[in-house]
Scaffold this active site. Structure first.
Site, PDB file in Angstrom:
ATOM      1  N   HIS A 162      37.035  39.217  32.623  1.00  0.00           N
ATOM      2  CA  HIS A 162      36.818  37.849  33.078  1.00  0.00           C
ATOM      3  C   HIS A 162      35.480  37.720  33.796  1.00  0.00           C
ATOM      4  O   HIS A 162      35.081  38.604  34.559  1.00  0.00           O
ATOM      5  CB  HIS A 162      37.954  37.392  33.994  1.00  0.00           C
ATOM      6  CG  HIS A 162      39.196  37.058  33.234  1.00  0.00           C
ATOM      7  ND1 HIS A 162      39.275  35.967  32.417  1.00  0.00           N
ATOM      8  CD2 HIS A 162      40.390  37.683  33.142  1.00  0.00           C
ATOM      9  CE1 HIS A 162      40.481  35.912  31.869  1.00  0.00           C
ATOM     10  NE2 HIS A 162      41.172  36.951  32.289  1.00  0.00           N
ATOM     11  N   LYS A 610      46.125  26.339  39.364  1.00  0.00           N
ATOM     12  CA  LYS A 610      45.261  25.208  39.006  1.00  0.00           C
ATOM     13  C   LYS A 610      46.096  23.979  38.658  1.00  0.00           C
ATOM     14  O   LYS A 610      45.717  22.849  38.947  1.00  0.00           O
ATOM     15  CB  LYS A 610      44.368  25.595  37.824  1.00  0.00           C
ATOM     16  CG  LYS A 610      43.457  24.485  37.305  1.00  0.00           C
ATOM     17  CD  LYS A 610      42.412  25.018  36.363  1.00  0.00           C
ATOM     18  CE  LYS A 610      43.005  25.413  35.039  1.00  0.00           C
ATOM     19  NZ  LYS A 610      43.138  24.290  34.091  1.00  0.00           N
TER      20      LYS A 610
END
Length: 953
Positions: A162, A610
């Site tokens: 990532h 999120k």
């Protein structure tokens, strides 16, 4: 002659009772020492003017942290605005290198103190093996029960690529040398000559840092990312893993010495394994193909074979026992005789080589065979060289392991047990852990990709024209029937879409790599955005088309483990019906049984946070694990949780030890798998010493969390569960009001945070958005979401909604505060949640964040957004401090508090420089020349702030 017992009791040399630990004053001395060297290098290499500019900003912002002075702040910002391009770049680099040096000094400091504790022979740090085993023994866990517990363990960190680790491998190698040199400065006593020598070498390394660009000039390819991941095995993990096992063995001997004599067969099993997504994660990354996955596997195989070759060569110079001075086992003697016939070419130049040194002669033939394994690798990497194999290569890791075990058994039973327990045992541990594939590569793909592929294949094969129109029960029935029938689709692949051909190619590659490399080469097939049970059956049907699953004479076989990934709040709440439908499906149940009866379920921390905020995410993840554990017990299977954690709190980050202990009681079952992402890799695994510590802390937590397997399991207070449910509901409502119902919020995020600028960084091969040009929360990846909020010093995903949730719950009945305080003391889950919240609040700076808010174009609308965030921040700080009964944040961790305070005045100038650059960059967006001019220094600020805040992604 003095007896061996007396020799152990009487010290021959002068010793001391104990050594003192370093304190924060000592750490500050080390930091100052390194920073002064950096200043010398800058002044010598780049001139006094630059050095003075840096000092002006450094000292000025330190003063601003101590006293409010608007005039001084204005003067410092004026200095920043007047910097020419070259000076601006070098100022950013200076502060960035400062953070790298501070991080390294802190790491060396903590390692030194841990080593002193070990050498003193007394109590060790909380979370150490010694601390953990003493706890178990105090709870009545016997050595036999400990053996039973250890036999269940499976500790698996999974490395991912990532894009939040912006540090280049070259820079990490320099910092590794700085770490080792700084550690030498703590040797007692230190002479003036020692200090001068170390100082000179440190200065050379810092000079290298100054003249080595820390920013990648081009975006890394998948191959680059794979090699970055492999770096940590070469630099630390190959040495850290056997050290972990030795440390555990030493602790067991200290705590269970009274039981070991009566249990001579006690053994520490192999339980550390590694996984990776690098080269296997194709969800949203068009650059990961079947070809790149094969490349990743070959690179990892070559890496581990080279290490084995090195270690076998070293053993040849260590195991020099000669006949007749030392005897060997009959089994080894017979093996050497047989191998001399099979591998006679090993001694082509000298048939008598090591003829009277049997261990060396055996190892020499093993080395000869490993070299042939590497020749086979060259056929892949350098086909143009037409390298020919000698036909003597090891066929698999089992053959190599058997050879090592043969030597070990011979030494153990012929007077050399102590020698066998050293380097040879370390190599045995490595082979048990890494095999011939280094780690298990997970494959990840998004569920829609599978559905589309299945639909196209069914239609092309004349089996179904309307698969995508079927309801869920019809899809499950159709797929189950075709799995049972073993029917394969025979079609012309050229008639298929490119996406479908690529999906099929992945399954075909998996089948081939399992045959050619190792049955262990792949870990799980992870399905992101799993919404229904059919999403798992689709993968099994596609696997059947490549011979990875199916039925053979009525018996099910399955050579892959499918792991559904539940990511959003809604998905987490749907785990029970989805998994129930799956486990009640007879065909799936047979496939699961054929693959080992272990169901792995991956839980997504990033997207759930999120989606619904930190409270709803954390609580629904907790409930999901309880649900999965209950279903596993009901269906008589094993289960393993795969935690998709990031580095930052908003993505499930935080100390691994505390995170494992915070899992629901009875959900760990001795097994845990979790992702290690971004900058976490370099912080945890950049040095052997720290890697061994971090692995040990994780393993000790796994042992503690799993002790319910051999003792009574702790039960969570039902009242605590009810309170947490209420807090989570309020927290999610508050979070969604901000992110979904507040006008202008999305504009605020995209304009006040550098999310667009982050996407330009050359730190990852994967796009920052799922869909280009889509400015929705769903489109932006969770990594970019968290990274951007951290850069602008809001750290919002890690705390927003907590303050309101706590406040409303206490307001209804003020005496509830006492309940929350007790809950904080009693419940590891709640304690970890609030500890992580405090760390995130400490890293936030609403004054700096207000400056980022001024980047927004619609000030009236976005000003309201900032006011909401600021109010919630204040509320959260007040409520958390009241709950933990403290006047300051993270008071329970003064070392961390000092570390964060040390960084603040050095982050401030970087944030102000970044603000200026964002404005200039956005104002010149239509001017290619100006965009290029500001893009480079802007990227450097992102990298530097990332280094300063540590867990940003």
């Amino acid at each position: 002659m003095t007896s061996s017992q007396t020799l152990r009791a009487v010290s021959v040399f002068d010793t001391v009772a104990s050594l003192p630990l370093l304190n924060d004053k000592d750490l500050r001395t080390h930091v100052r020492f390194l920073v002064n060297l950096l200043g010398e290098v800058i002044e010598e290499r780049s001139g006094t003017r630059l050095f003075q500019t840096i000092e002006t900003l450094r000292k000025g912002f330190i003063r601003l942290r101590k006293e409010h002075d608007p005039l001084l702040k204005e003067q410092l910002i004026s200095v920043i605005k007047q910097l020419d391009d070259d000076t601006l770049r070098d100022v950013i680099r200076a502060f960035s290198i400062y953070f790298s040096l501070v991080n390294t000094a802190e790491e060396a400091f903590h390692h030194h103190n841990r080593q002193i504790q070990l050498r003193n022979g007394g109590d060790l740090w909380s979370g150490s093996y010694l601390d953990t085993l003493r706890l178990l023994k105090s709870e009545g866990v016997t050595l036999e029960q400990l053996q039973q517990l250890l036999n269940t363990l499976n500790f698996m960190p999974v490395f991912t690529a990532h894009p939040t680790e912006s540090k280049r491998r070259t820079v990490m190698e320099i910092l590794r040398r700085v770490f080792l040199l700084d550690a030498q400065l703590t040797n007692n006593p230190l002479t003036a000559f020692d200090e001068a020598r170390i100082r000179a070498e440190l200065k050379r390394q810092i000079q290298l840092l100054w003249v080595t660009d820390e920013v990648r000039p081009i975006k890394p390819s998948v191959r680059d990312e794979v090699k970055n991941g492999l770096y940590y095995f070469n630099v630390s993990l190959f040495d850290a893993v056997p050290r972990c096992y030795r440390n555990l063995g030493n602790a067991i001997r200290r705590v269970y010495a009274d039981e070991l004599d009566a249990n001579p067969h006690f053994q520490i099993p192999q339980f550390i394994r590694f996984g990776s997504w690098i080269g296997g994660d194709r969800d949203g990354n068009p650059f990961v193909t079947a070809e790149t996955t094969e490349m990743a596997i070959m690179l990892q195989q070559r890496t581990v074979l080279r290490r084995y070759l090195d270690d076998v060569t070293k053993l040849m110079f260590l195991l020099t026992q000669s006949e007749p001075l030392s005897e060997i086992s009959e089994a080894l003697a017979a093996d050497i005789s047989a191998c001399e016939q099979r591998f006679s070419d090993a001694f082509a130049t000298n048939q008598q080589r090591f003829v009277s040194e049997p261990y060396r002669r055996k190892l020499y033939m093993m080395r000869f065979r490993l070299e042939d394994n590497l020749r086979l690798m060259q056929q892949y990497f350098k086909p143009e060289q037409h390298v020919e194999s000698l036909g003597v290569a090891y066929q698999n890791e089992a053959e190599f392991l058997a050879d090592l075990q043969l030597i070990h058994d011979s030494m153990h039973h012929h007077g050399d047990a102590d020698l066998a327990a050293a380097e040879l045992t370390d190599l045995l541990r490595l082979v048990e852990t890494f095999g011939f594939c280094l780690y298990q590569l997970d494959i990840r793909q998004e569920s829609n990709r599978h559905s589309a592929t299945v639909a196209e294949l069914l239609q092309a094969g004349g089996l179904s024209d309307n698969y995508l129109q079927l309801d869920e029960s019809a899809r499950q029935a159709l797929l189950s029937d075709y799995l049972r029938s073993q029917q394969r689709v025979a079609i012309d692949s050229s008639a298929l879409t490119a996406e479908t051909r690529e999906t099929i190619a992945v399954f075909e590659l998996m089948a081939r790599m399992q045959r050619d490399v190792s049955p262990r080469v792949f870990g799980s097939y992870v399905i992101s955005m799993t919404h229904e049970a059919s999403h798992i059956l689709e993968v099994l049907w596609l696997a059947q088309q490549s011979g990875l699953a199916g039925y053979d004479e009525g018996q099910a076989f399955c050579q892959l483990r499918v792991a559904p990934l539940f990511e959003t709040i809604d998905d987490l709440m749907r785990i029970e019906p989805v998994m129930t439908a799956l486990l009640e499906n007879p065909v799936y149940r047979e496939m699961l049984g054929a693959s080992g009866d272990l169901q792995e379920v991956m839980l997504g921390y990033s997207d759930s946070c999120k989606d619904g905020g930190i409270l709803a995410s954390g609580w629904n993840l907790f409930l999901a694990q309880r649900t999965i554990s209950t279903l596993a017990r009901q269906h008589g299977i094993q289960c393993r949780m795969f935690h998709g954690r990031g580095g930052t709190i908003g993505r499930g980050g935080g100390p691994t030890h505390d995170a494992i202990l915070a899992q629901p009681a009875g959900s760990v079952h001795g097994q845990i798998k979790f992702t290690e992402q971004g900058e976490v890799l370099s912080f945890k695994y950049g040095n052997t010493e720290t890697a061994a510590y971090e692995l040990g802390m994780g393993i000790s937590a796994l042992i503690k969390a799993s002790r319910g397997l051999v003792t009574e399991r702790p039960v969570v207070n039902d009242e605590y569960m009810s309170i947490m449910q209420s807090l989570a509901e309020t927290g999610e409502q508050t979070y969604r009001q901000l992110t979904e119902q507040t006008p202008g919020f999305l504009d605020f995020f995209y304009e006040a945070c550098p999310v667009g600028e982050i996407s330009m960084m050359n730190i990852g091969s994967r796009p920052s958005h799922r869909k280009a040009g889509d400015r929705s929360i769903k489109s932006v990846r969770a990594i970019g979401w968290v990274f951007a909020w951290a850069q602008s010093r809001f750290t919002l995903p890690a705390w927003y909604g907590i303050g309101t949730a706590l406040s409303r719950w206490v307001e209804e009945q003020p005496e509830r505060l006492v309940q929350l305080q007790q809950m904080y003391r009693d419940w590891p889950f709640f304690r970890a949640l609030l500890s992580n919240t405090q760390m995130s609040l400490s890293k936030a700076d609403m004054g700096i964040a207000a400056n980022y808010a001024e980047l927004c174009q619609q000030r009236l609308t976005t000003g309201h957004v900032y006011a909401l965030i600021f109010s919630e921040y204040q509320q959260t700080v007040r409520q958390v401090l009241s709950l933990v009964e403290s006047d300051v944040l993270i008071s329970e961790n003064p070392v961390l508090a000092l570390s964060l305070r040390r960084r603040q005045p050095y982050l401030d100038p970087l944030n102000h420089i970044q603000l200026m650059l964002i404005k200039r960059y956005r104002e010149s967006i239509d001017d290619a020349e100006q965009v290029s001019r500001w893009q480079d220094p802007l990227m450097r600020t992102i990298s530097a702030i990332s280094a300063g805040m540590r867990n940003t992604g």
